[in-house]
Design a protein around this motif. Structure first.
Motif, PDB file in Angstrom:
ATOM      1  N   UNK A 175       0.859  -1.176   0.000  1.00  0.00           N
ATOM      2  CA  UNK A 175       0.000   0.000   0.000  1.00  0.00           C
ATOM      3  C   UNK A 175       0.901   1.233   0.000  1.00  0.00           C
ATOM      4  N   UNK A 176       0.679   2.134  -0.948  1.00  0.00           N
ATOM      5  CA  UNK A 176       1.595   3.247  -1.154  1.00  0.00           C
ATOM      6  C   UNK A 176       1.343   4.457  -0.277  1.00  0.00           C
ATOM      7  N   UNK A 177       1.527   4.308   1.016  1.00  0.00           N
ATOM      8  CA  UNK A 177       1.383   5.458   1.889  1.00  0.00           C
ATOM      9  C   UNK A 177       2.376   6.559   1.565  1.00  0.00           C
ATOM     10  N   UNK A 178       3.560   6.176   1.054  1.00  0.00           N
ATOM     11  CA  UNK A 178       4.569   7.160   0.647  1.00  0.00           C
ATOM     12  C   UNK A 178       4.369   7.576  -0.806  1.00  0.00           C
ATOM     13  N   UNK A 179       4.340   6.610  -1.709  1.00  0.00           N
ATOM     14  CA  UNK A 179       4.210   6.941  -3.133  1.00  0.00           C
ATOM     15  C   UNK A 179       2.885   7.620  -3.437  1.00  0.00           C
ATOM     16  N   UNK A 180       1.830   7.267  -2.698  1.00  0.00           N
ATOM     17  CA  UNK A 180       0.531   7.886  -2.915  1.00  0.00           C
ATOM     18  C   UNK A 180       0.511   9.359  -2.543  1.00  0.00           C
ATOM     19  N   UNK A 181       1.423   9.766  -1.682  1.00  0.00           N
ATOM     20  CA  UNK A 181       1.491  11.179  -1.313  1.00  0.00           C
ATOM     21  C   UNK A 181       2.256  11.998  -2.345  1.00  0.00           C
ATOM     22  N   UNK A 182       2.917  11.301  -3.288  1.00  0.00           N
ATOM     23  CA  UNK A 182       3.700  11.966  -4.334  1.00  0.00           C
ATOM     24  C   UNK A 182       2.913  12.043  -5.638  1.00  0.00           C
ATOM     25  N   UNK A 183       2.365  10.894  -6.087  1.00  0.00           N
ATOM     26  CA  UNK A 183       1.598  10.845  -7.327  1.00  0.00           C
ATOM     27  C   UNK A 183       2.378  10.201  -8.449  1.00  0.00           C
ATOM     28  N   UNK A 184       1.818   9.157  -9.017  1.00  0.00           N
ATOM     29  CA  UNK A 184       2.429   8.419 -10.120  1.00  0.00           C
ATOM     30  C   UNK A 184       2.107   9.122 -11.439  1.00  0.00           C
ATOM     31  N   UNK A 194      -2.017  14.664   3.689  1.00  0.00           N
ATOM     32  CA  UNK A 194      -1.620  13.419   4.343  1.00  0.00           C
ATOM     33  C   UNK A 194      -2.797  12.799   5.087  1.00  0.00           C
ATOM     34  N   UNK A 195      -3.730  13.631   5.545  1.00  0.00           N
ATOM     35  CA  UNK A 195      -4.938  13.076   6.175  1.00  0.00           C
ATOM     36  C   UNK A 195      -5.736  12.268   5.154  1.00  0.00           C
ATOM     37  N   UNK A 196      -5.854  12.786   3.933  1.00  0.00           N
ATOM     38  CA  UNK A 196      -6.543  12.037   2.875  1.00  0.00           C
ATOM     39  C   UNK A 196      -5.811  10.738   2.564  1.00  0.00           C
ATOM     40  N   UNK A 197      -4.496  10.837   2.428  1.00  0.00           N
ATOM     41  CA  UNK A 197      -3.701   9.646   2.125  1.00  0.00           C
ATOM     42  C   UNK A 197      -3.886   8.595   3.214  1.00  0.00           C
ATOM     43  N   UNK A 198      -3.803   9.003   4.471  1.00  0.00           N
ATOM     44  CA  UNK A 198      -3.915   8.044   5.577  1.00  0.00           C
ATOM     45  C   UNK A 198      -5.313   7.427   5.643  1.00  0.00           C
ATOM     46  N   UNK A 199      -6.342   8.240   5.381  1.00  0.00           N
ATOM     47  CA  UNK A 199      -7.704   7.699   5.338  1.00  0.00           C
ATOM     48  C   UNK A 199      -7.823   6.646   4.249  1.00  0.00           C
ATOM     49  N   UNK A 200      -7.302   6.954   3.072  1.00  0.00           N
ATOM     50  CA  UNK A 200      -7.385   6.010   1.956  1.00  0.00           C
ATOM     51  C   UNK A 200      -6.563   4.755   2.215  1.00  0.00           C
ATOM     52  N   UNK A 201      -5.409   4.912   2.840  1.00  0.00           N
ATOM     53  CA  UNK A 201      -4.578   3.750   3.189  1.00  0.00           C
ATOM     54  C   UNK A 201      -5.353   2.784   4.078  1.00  0.00           C
ATOM     55  N   UNK A 202      -6.017   3.331   5.095  1.00  0.00           N
ATOM     56  CA  UNK A 202      -6.779   2.477   6.018  1.00  0.00           C
ATOM     57  C   UNK A 202      -7.932   1.780   5.294  1.00  0.00           C
ATOM     58  N   UNK A 203      -8.669   2.533   4.466  1.00  0.00           N
ATOM     59  CA  UNK A 203      -9.814   1.963   3.768  1.00  0.00           C
ATOM     60  C   UNK A 203      -9.379   0.882   2.782  1.00  0.00           C
ATOM     61  N   UNK A 204      -8.344   1.166   2.001  1.00  0.00           N
ATOM     62  CA  UNK A 204      -7.873   0.184   1.013  1.00  0.00           C
ATOM     63  C   UNK A 204      -7.283  -1.048   1.686  1.00  0.00           C
TER      64      UNK A 204
END
Length: 414
Positions: free
Chosen positions: A69-78, A91-101
């Protein structure tokens, strides 16, 4: 059958870094492999299924799959497949999505090991990142990869430019800590995957046995992209795409596509799929292949009970016996139909048709009623003086209106 042959038969291989080397490796021993997923949203959609179902096929063959799960890469953007910069998530959005996924993936893929790349990326300081990893990447090589070169004209930030390094670091870390030797990804990820191979070979030596495999973009027989509907993506979250809608998506696939989809999205064997292919030829009207596809994928993603509910709703809508549905099943079955809010008071049938936007005028409403074109909660009503009490059905929450054979409307009780 060798797992590589199995994937090839199912049409699940686009590119491989070393086909013979990987084939030999998986014959010799059980390996660890991974696929990554960035938390760009709080649910997977069916486009995510193929890579992870491919990992599951490896798992069923005795290998050890990991999800990153890309908690780091997801905060950068592919930058892959994008014509412009992605909007930066907090980062709040990223962390919420990390937990849900993570919760969603754990429910579906129960035998996978799940890790978050934020855990090993966050402690790295900027100077260590540049000295230990940035030094191993040649800018000319990076510019030559399609994921970067396709963005040069429109422009790419240094932030997204470094995404390739971060994803490569994932592969290196997993190789060092867990002896992960294969990365699987979508066809648009080839540049990122091969960058990971290059990093491992520079950091660990050319003898390191690591491999990359991509899965082709899935197209329908008419050449259009698979997985989209008029309403958008088909989600794995039951709140976004109900199990009934999910089931119907698969059931409504074209005869030209269904066997290809059975190969890719189910775990049926070659003989079972060959038998269904024959039924498509000899009795296409029975849609047995489509029904099997819908059953298998719905059960895999949502479970046995959700499948039973989806099948029940399908049967009830076919028969017209709407009263057999529960309130929750009505919400599933009619989530996509035109709906209007109406008061909870008893209402004349003609006025109901106007309030629910079924008819535009009282004259048309009376004609529809008198012609037998109107059913309320499955019952045909032909008297224009009929009074409807919303409290009489579906816990006082809904009135299901049908005009003609197939046109449904939903009145939501305020």
């Amino acid at each position: 059958m060798n797992i590589i042959d199995e994937l090839s038969w199912r049409g699940l291989i686009n590119q491989q870094s070393d086909e013979e080397g990987l084939r030999k490796l998986v014959d010799e021993k059980d390996i660890s492999l991974y696929c990554g997923m960035d938390p760009t949203g709080d649910s997977m959609h069916i486009g995510h299924l193929l890579p992870f179902m491919t990992l599951k096929r490896f798992g069923d063959a005795g290998h050890h799959p990991y999800i990153v799960i890309g908690g780091a890469t997801g905060s950068i953007g592919d930058p892959s497949g994008k014509k412009a910069e992605r909007p930066m998530q907090t980062m709040d959005q990223v962390n919420h999505n990390v937990e849900a996924l993570s919760n969603q993936a754990k429910r579906i893929f129960t035998d996978f090991t799940m890790v978050n790349n934020y855990d090993w990326t966050e402690p790295i300081g900027i100077l260590d990142f540049l000295r230990d990893y940035g030094k191993l990447f040649n800018v000319n090589t990076m510019l030559g990869k399609e994921i970067i070169s396709s963005r040069l004209e429109a422009g790419i930030s240094f932030t997204e430019f470094t995404y390739q390094i971060l994803q490569s670091l994932d592969f290196l870390t997993l190789y060092r800590k867990h002896n992960v030797q294969l990365q699987v990804g979508g066809g648009d990820q080839w540049g990122n995957l091969t960058a990971g191979l290059d990093l491992i070979h520079k950091a660990e030596g050319q003898d390191a046995k690591v491999y990359a495999l991509t899965i082709p973009l899935l197209l329908k027989a008419d050449g259009t992209k698979f997985g989209k509907t008029a309403g958008g993506a088909v989600w794995l979250d039951a709140e976004k795409t109900s199990p009934y809608e999910f089931y119907q998506f698969w059931f409504n696939q074209d005869d030209k596509d269904v066997i290809n989809l059975l190969k890719k999205f189910t775990f049926l064997n070659q003989d079972e799929i060959a038998a269904l292919a024959e039924k498509v030829k000899t009795a296409p009207e029975k849609r047995e292949a489509q029904r099997t596809l819908a059953e298998e994928v719905t059960k895999f993603v949502h479970g046995e009970e959700a499948l039973k509910t989806a099948e029940k709703i399908t049967e009830v809508l076919f028969s017209g016996e709407i009263q057999a549905l529960t309130t929750d099943e009505v919400a599933q079955a009619f989530s996509g139909v035109p709906s209007e809010e109406i008061p909870a008071d008893e209402i004349n049938l003609v006025d109901l048709l106007i309030a629910a936007n079924v008819d535009k005028s009282k004259r048309q409403a009376r004609e529809d009623i008198q012609n037998g074109a109107i059913r309320i909660n499955g019952e045909k009503l032909t008297e224009t003086t009929e009074m409807i009490d919303p409290k009489d059905s579906f816990d006082g929450k809904y009135i299901v209106i049908r005009r003609g054979k197939k046109k449904y409307f939903l009145a939501l009780i305020k």
